[in-house]
Structures are given as structure tokens and as C-alpha cells.
Design a protein around this motif. Structure first.
Motif, PDB file in Angstrom:
ATOM      1  N   LEU A 188       0.821  -1.211   0.000  1.00 16.62           N
ATOM      2  CA  LEU A 188       0.000   0.000   0.000  1.00 16.62           C
ATOM      3  C   LEU A 188       0.859   1.266   0.000  1.00 16.62           C
ATOM      4  O   LEU A 188       0.553   2.238  -0.680  1.00 16.62           O
ATOM      5  N   LEU A 189       1.952   1.252   0.787  1.00 18.02           N
ATOM      6  CA  LEU A 189       2.694   2.494   1.025  1.00 18.02           C
ATOM      7  C   LEU A 189       3.945   2.647   0.162  1.00 18.02           C
ATOM      8  O   LEU A 189       4.432   3.767  -0.014  1.00 18.02           O
ATOM      9  N   ALA A 190       4.474   1.551  -0.381  1.00 17.94           N
ATOM     10  CA  ALA A 190       5.732   1.651  -1.138  1.00 17.94           C
ATOM     11  C   ALA A 190       5.622   2.571  -2.366  1.00 17.94           C
ATOM     12  O   ALA A 190       6.548   3.345  -2.616  1.00 17.94           O
ATOM     13  N   PRO A 191       4.520   2.524  -3.142  1.00 13.93           N
ATOM     14  CA  PRO A 191       4.457   3.441  -4.291  1.00 13.93           C
ATOM     15  C   PRO A 191       4.539   4.904  -3.874  1.00 13.93           C
ATOM     16  O   PRO A 191       5.307   5.681  -4.454  1.00 13.93           O
ATOM     17  N   PHE A 192       3.782   5.276  -2.845  1.00 12.64           N
ATOM     18  CA  PHE A 192       3.797   6.645  -2.345  1.00 12.64           C
ATOM     19  C   PHE A 192       5.193   7.022  -1.853  1.00 12.64           C
ATOM     20  O   PHE A 192       5.713   8.101  -2.178  1.00 12.64           O
ATOM     21  N   ALA A 193       5.818   6.116  -1.099  1.00 12.87           N
ATOM     22  CA  ALA A 193       7.146   6.397  -0.553  1.00 12.87           C
ATOM     23  C   ALA A 193       8.161   6.608  -1.679  1.00 12.87           C
ATOM     24  O   ALA A 193       8.998   7.515  -1.612  1.00 12.87           O
ATOM     25  N   THR A 194       8.070   5.785  -2.722  1.00 17.76           N
ATOM     26  CA  THR A 194       9.004   5.910  -3.842  1.00 17.76           C
ATOM     27  C   THR A 194       8.851   7.269  -4.524  1.00 17.76           C
ATOM     28  O   THR A 194       9.841   7.955  -4.807  1.00 17.76           O
ATOM     29  N   LEU A 195       7.601   7.661  -4.762  1.00 16.20           N
ATOM     30  CA  LEU A 195       7.362   8.945  -5.431  1.00 16.20           C
ATOM     31  C   LEU A 195       7.862  10.110  -4.584  1.00 16.20           C
ATOM     32  O   LEU A 195       8.397  11.094  -5.095  1.00 16.20           O
ATOM     33  N   LEU A 196       7.678  10.001  -3.262  1.00 12.77           N
ATOM     34  CA  LEU A 196       8.080  11.082  -2.362  1.00 12.77           C
ATOM     35  C   LEU A 196       9.598  11.182  -2.272  1.00 12.77           C
ATOM     36  O   LEU A 196      10.153  12.261  -2.100  1.00 12.77           O
ATOM     37  N   LEU A 197      10.269  10.038  -2.409  1.00 13.26           N
ATOM     38  CA  LEU A 197      11.715   9.983  -2.220  1.00 13.26           C
ATOM     39  C   LEU A 197      12.482  10.410  -3.470  1.00 13.26           C
ATOM     40  O   LEU A 197      13.592  10.936  -3.381  1.00 13.26           O
ATOM     41  N   ARG A 198      11.896  10.191  -4.636  1.00 13.73           N
ATOM     42  CA  ARG A 198      12.607  10.410  -5.893  1.00 13.73           C
ATOM     43  C   ARG A 198      13.213  11.811  -6.015  1.00 13.73           C
ATOM     44  O   ARG A 198      14.389  11.933  -6.380  1.00 13.73           O
TER      45      ARG A 198
ATOM     46  N   VAL B  74       7.866  18.386  -1.068  1.00 16.90           N
ATOM     47  CA  VAL B  74       8.799  18.262  -2.175  1.00 16.90           C
ATOM     48  C   VAL B  74       8.287  17.279  -3.216  1.00 16.90           C
ATOM     49  O   VAL B  74       8.186  17.580  -4.397  1.00 16.90           O
ATOM     50  N   GLY B  75       7.936  16.069  -2.730  1.00 18.38           N
ATOM     51  CA  GLY B  75       7.599  15.035  -3.690  1.00 18.38           C
ATOM     52  C   GLY B  75       6.113  14.905  -3.945  1.00 18.38           C
ATOM     53  O   GLY B  75       5.699  14.323  -4.933  1.00 18.38           O
ATOM     54  N   ALA B  76       5.305  15.474  -3.046  1.00 16.20           N
ATOM     55  CA  ALA B  76       3.877  15.211  -3.113  1.00 16.20           C
ATOM     56  C   ALA B  76       3.239  15.814  -4.354  1.00 16.20           C
ATOM     57  O   ALA B  76       2.295  15.281  -4.898  1.00 16.20           O
ATOM     58  N   VAL B  77       3.768  16.942  -4.783  1.00 22.12           N
ATOM     59  CA  VAL B  77       3.086  17.654  -5.857  1.00 22.12           C
ATOM     60  C   VAL B  77       3.821  17.548  -7.181  1.00 22.12           C
ATOM     61  O   VAL B  77       3.328  17.984  -8.204  1.00 22.12           O
TER      62      VAL B  77
END
Lengths: 272, 271
Positions: free
Chosen positions: B144-154, B267-270
């Protein structure tokens, strides 16, 4: 990651066209029923009603979340301990588990809860926030908005802080009023952010179920069962996994459409 | 710059301070009340405090739930970082059409309604013997959370200058060495931000826990709270005490990572 993220979606689609009940869930060889689950959802009137409710929730969450988020971001541009403390408070509330926020608001909105007590002081008779079908939907949507405002405020705040201070100085020299500053400096500066955040907030409102689960569990009746929550109810409360999958599949399609809009918005933002 | 607060700004701030402050104060106050005082307006602020609600809650069930919460949140955070760090780094560095495809896939996955995923996962976990186990909940939360975490970290990895990596490899460091001793330390804030958010979200997740744990004995705190609040005849002081206890770890993580959350979340959310 593909196994645990993509495969379940295919499985969901597969289940949505089969007759899957509690008894047959763990066996193979489900009866293929084609569109029957979808048709059942529509002819019983549950799916259309849930779609309307979902749209109501999305509207309330998006309008309140965007407008109030921006209002907070603008109000918090001022320096000082109050702004800093309020921002920290709001981010903390955002970070709290949705069950905690949901429980608190269920308590505050109870028949003789704090909100109704306060309304009583100004002579308004108690409002059935969670017992009246229409009020209940407004209530869960408002609490979902309450939980997303801090995040939106943070994002707007970042966009406002990126405005060079010289612009405000120049505006002050020209004698701009605060309203003019907002209208001609801040709003244009957050335009790009607004587009992206708008889609994110719509998606958040669309898939939000935590507050519904905690505050009303879809009730009274099915008055607060939005599309994603109705699918859950049908599967895990009525043990009709086929019907639940069909309803959830509709929700997935809705998200796919929104994701398409989001990808386009981001693409445009990056090109411009 | 015009940074002094006008009357409108003050009113706005007052409104939101009350809107977000009062519920917090109210949870804590209620958790120290007797059940009979809960809805009594005359006992709103002046009442005889009691810790009954807490002592009622403090039993072995609570400690079991706390243990489950810690295992789920820590396990999920570790597993998510293990997946998201290399994935985000690759998506930040590789220039290939497949990266765009990967990003789009992650965005779509991150938006999927959890209530839709829980149905097929329930069936598969039944087949694989993962129901009623911590492993099942951790795997589901990670997915559930890995996709969001990846996008936020990139974006944090993208902010590391390419030239630093090139000089690393000129000095003879291998790809892994370059990543480990040059890139990762520079992206430290990003990893900490994403780690904190993953922990917060995993701590609060309750739908998978309620669905995959077949008896309340295996519930984490969030699921216990969700179960009690949807029951009939709610014991409000007890529930609010449980809410306070559930929130204390969140407060600790929040206090230690507030600056990161405030500045890193956007930073990564938007983008």
C-alpha cells in the motif's frame, strides 16, 4: 511489488465477473456470471446512489480542502510564535491516525456532544449530525476535509514561500492593499500548485473511507456508503464478494480516470 | 514585506486554532472524566479528574495491541524503505522511456482505493496462509505504502548532483559504494522524511489489520480503536484514553521529525 500491487487488481476484475460467496471464496471454479454483479448493483439502485454520495463527498472535501487550505497558508505567512504553533498543531492533527480523528469527531458530533451543546447556547436545537442521512454524509465529508486541510495548507505555504520578497516590497511601495496582494501576487503564484493539488484532493475525497468506517460505518442505512465503502460492505459484511468486487471495480475505474487527469496536469506543468 | 497580521488574518488564525485545538484538548479532558460527567455541560471543564479510563484500558490486551502496532509499523517502515530507496534512486537516475511508464504506474497504484485492494488480498492471503499473521498485514501495508514512498523519495535523489557521483566513480568507487557513501548521506533527509511518514501511516492503518486479523486478539491499537468506536454503547472516556495512548507514539515521531515533515512533505507530493 508488482505481485502485491498489480496482481490484486487483476484478481479484483476477475472476481467481479464471477459469483463469489463466503462458501466459495477459498475454492476455485467460481460460476462465470459476466455482467450480472454490475447489473445487480445498478438495478438494486445501490451503485447509482453510492456514485451520487461519492460525488457529494468529493465536492465537499475538494471545495473545503482547497479554499480553507489556501486561507490557512495565506494567514500563516505572518511571522511570530502563533503562526508557527498553529502550523505545528495542524500538521500534528494531520499526522494522527484517521481512527483517532474520526473517534474524536464522532464524540464531538454526538447528540449531546460539544458541538450541539455549543449550538444550544445560541438557541439552536440539537442537529442529528450522524443520525440524519443527509447530515451524516455532510459530517463525514467535513471531517475528511478537516483532516486534509493541514496538508493542503503546507503545500500552498511552500508555493507562497517561493515568491521573492522583493515582489511584496514593490507592491508595498505601490500601496497595494492586502486583498490586492492576495489577488495579484499570491493567487497567480500558486496557480500551478493549485492544479496538481486539486486533483490530489479529489482523489483523496474519492477514496476516503476511514472516517466513514469509524463515524457511521456507512449508515444510517447506507446513507454514507460511498462507492469504495459500499464495495467493502458488500464483501465483508454481506459476504457477497462478487458483488463487492464489481462495486470496487467501478471505484478503481473512477480512480484510473482521475489518474489520467493527474498525469496530464503534471505533464502540462512540467512543460510550461 | 508585509508580514504583520491584519484583522482578517487574526480571525482566520483564531478560527483554525479553535478548530484544531479544541478537539485535541477535548480528547485529553474526556479521557480523565467519569462516564457520568461526559455529556454534562456543567462538568465540561470543572470536574473531578480520574484515571479510571486509563486503568480500565491498561490490561494485557492493550500491551498485546501495542506490541502488534510496533511490529507492524517498524516492519512496514523497514520493508518500504528497502524497496523505495533503490526504486526511487533508479527512477531518479535512469533516463529511459520505461521510467515515465514506471512513474505513471506508481501514481496510479498510490491512488487505488484501499477498500478495493482488500477484497482480492483477503482471498490470496487465505490461500497462502497469511491470514491472521503479522507477515500478512506487513506485506499488505508495504504494498500500500511503497508506491507513495518511492514517489516522495525520488526528488531527494534527483537533488543530488550527478557530478558528485561521477567524481566518485573516477576515484574508483563502484556503483554500490558511490550510492552508499555519497548519494545516500546526501539524501539522508529524504530517507528520514519518508521513513517517518511511512511509520505514521502504518501506525494508523486499520482496514487491513481488521480484515486480515481474524480475531481482535491480534489487532494493533488502530484496529482496536476502530473496533471499539463502531460498537454500540461506547464508553467515551475509555475510548478517548485509548485514542490518547494510540497517539503518544505519533507525538514522539512528530516532535522528532516535524521540521522534516514540514519542509520535506511538499517536495515530492506535488511533483
Amino acid at each position: 511489488m508488482a505481485v502485491f500491487a498489480v496482481y490484486p487488481l487483476l484478481q479484483l476484475a476477475w472476481m467481479s465477473v464471477h459469483d463469489v460467496t463466503q462458501a466459495t471464496l477459498n475454492q476455485g471454479g467460481w460460476d462465470f456470471v459476466a455482467w450480472d454483479n454490475f447489473l445487480r448493483g445498478f438495478t438494486a439502485g445501490e451503485s447509482p446512489a453510492a456514485i451520487v454520495r461519492t460525488l457529494v463527498v468529493v465536492c465537499i472535501v475538494t471545495v473545503a480542502g482547497m479554499l480553507l487550505g489556501l486561507a490557512v497558508a495565506i494567514a500563516l505567512r505572518t511571522k511570530g510564535w502563533w503562526s508557527a504553533a498553529l502550523l505545528a498543531l495542524m500538521v500534528f492533527v494531520w499526522a494522527l491516525p484517521p481512527v483517532v480523528n474520526g473517534s474524536v469527531w464522532k464524540f464531538l458530533l454526538a447528540e449531546s456532544g460539544l458541538v450541539n451543546t455549543l449550538l444550544g447556547f445560541i438557541g439552536i436545537s440539537p442537529v442529528p449530525f450522524l443520525y440524519d442521512p443527509q447530515w451524516a454524509l455532510i459530517s463525514v465529508a467535513s471531517v475528511a476535509a478537516f483532516a486534509v486541510i493541514p496538508f493542503n495548507a503546507l503545500v500552498f505555504r511552500a508555493a507562497l514561500m517561493a515568491i521573492p520578497p522583493e515582489i511584496f516590497e514593490a507592491a508595498a511601495v505601490d500601496g497595494a492593499t492586502r486583498f490586492q496582494e492576495i489577488r495579484h501576487i499570491m493567487l497567480p503564484a500558486v496557480r500551478g500548485t493549485t492544479l496538481v493539488l486539486f486533483v490530489l484532493t479529489v482523489v483523496y475525497g474519492f477514496r476516503s473511507f476511514d472516517f466513514i468506517y469509524v463515524m457511521t460505518f456507512g449508515g444510517p442505512g447506507t446513507a454514507t456508503a460511498t462507492l469504495p465503502f459500499l464495495g467493502y460492505l458488500q464483501a465483508f459484511n454481506r459476504y457477497d464478494y462478487g458483488l463487492g468486487s464489481a462495486t470496487s471495480f467501478l471505484a478503481v475505474v473512477g480512480v484510473l480516470v482521475l489518474a489520467g487527469v493527474y498525469a496530464r496536469t503534471i505533464g502540462k506543468e512540467e512543460r510550461s | 514585506m508585509n508580514t504583520s497580521a491584519g484583522p482578517v488574518a487574526i480571525l482566520t488564525k483564531l478560527f483554525f486554532t479553535l478548530l484544531y485545538g479544541v478537539p485535541m484538548v477535548w480528547i485529553v479532558l474526556t479521557s480523565f472524566k467519569r462516564s457520568s460527567d461526559v455529556f454534562d455541560p456543567s462538568a465540561a471543564f470543572v470536574f473531578e479528574p480520574t484515571v479510571q479510563a486509563y486503568t480500565r484500558n491498561l490490561n494485557s490486551n492493550l500491551f498485546d495491541a501495542l506490541q502488534q502496532s510496533v511490529s507492524i509499523a517498524v516492519g512496514t517502515t523497514a520493508l518500504v524503505l528497502l524497496i523505495a530507496v533503490p526504486a526511487a534512486y533508479a527512477l531518479a537516475r535512469v533516463a529511459h522511456w520505461s521510467v515515465t511508464l514506471g512513474l505513471v504506474a506508481l501514481i496510479v497504484l498510490q491512488m487505488m482505493p484501499q477498500t478495493a485492494l482488500v477484497i482480492p488480498l483477503f482471498r490470496h492471503f487465505g490461500q497462502w496462509g497469511l491470514l491472521d499473521s503479522l507477515t500478512g498485514v506487513i506485506i499488505a501495508d508495504t504494498a500500500l505504502l511503497a508506491p507513495f514512498a518511492t514517489l516522495l523519495l525520488r526528488p531527494f535523489f534527483r537533488a543530488v548532483p550527478m557530478s558528485l557521483e561521477e567524481s566518485g566513480s573516477l576515484d574508483g568507487a563502484g556503483m554500490f559504494r558511490t550510492f552508499w557513501s555519497i548519494v545516500l548521506p546526501l539524501a539522508r533527509n529524504g530517507v528520514l522524511t519518508v521513513g517517518s511518514i511511512t511509520f505514521l501511516l502504518a501506525w494508523g492503518e486499520f482496514l487491513y489489520a481488521v480484515s486480515f486479523m481474524l480475531s481482535p486478539g491480534g489487532y494493533p491499537l488502530s484496529a482496536l480503536l476502530a473496533q471499539q468506536v463502531s460498537a454500540f454503547g461506547i464508553d467515551w472516556p475509555g475510548l478517548m484514553a485509548l485514542a490518547v495512548l494510540t497517539s503518544i507514539p505519533i507525538l514522539i515521531v512528530f516532535v522528532s521529525s516535524y521540521r522534516l515533515l514540514r519542509d520535506g512533505l511538499t517536495v515530492g507530493a506535488v511533483k
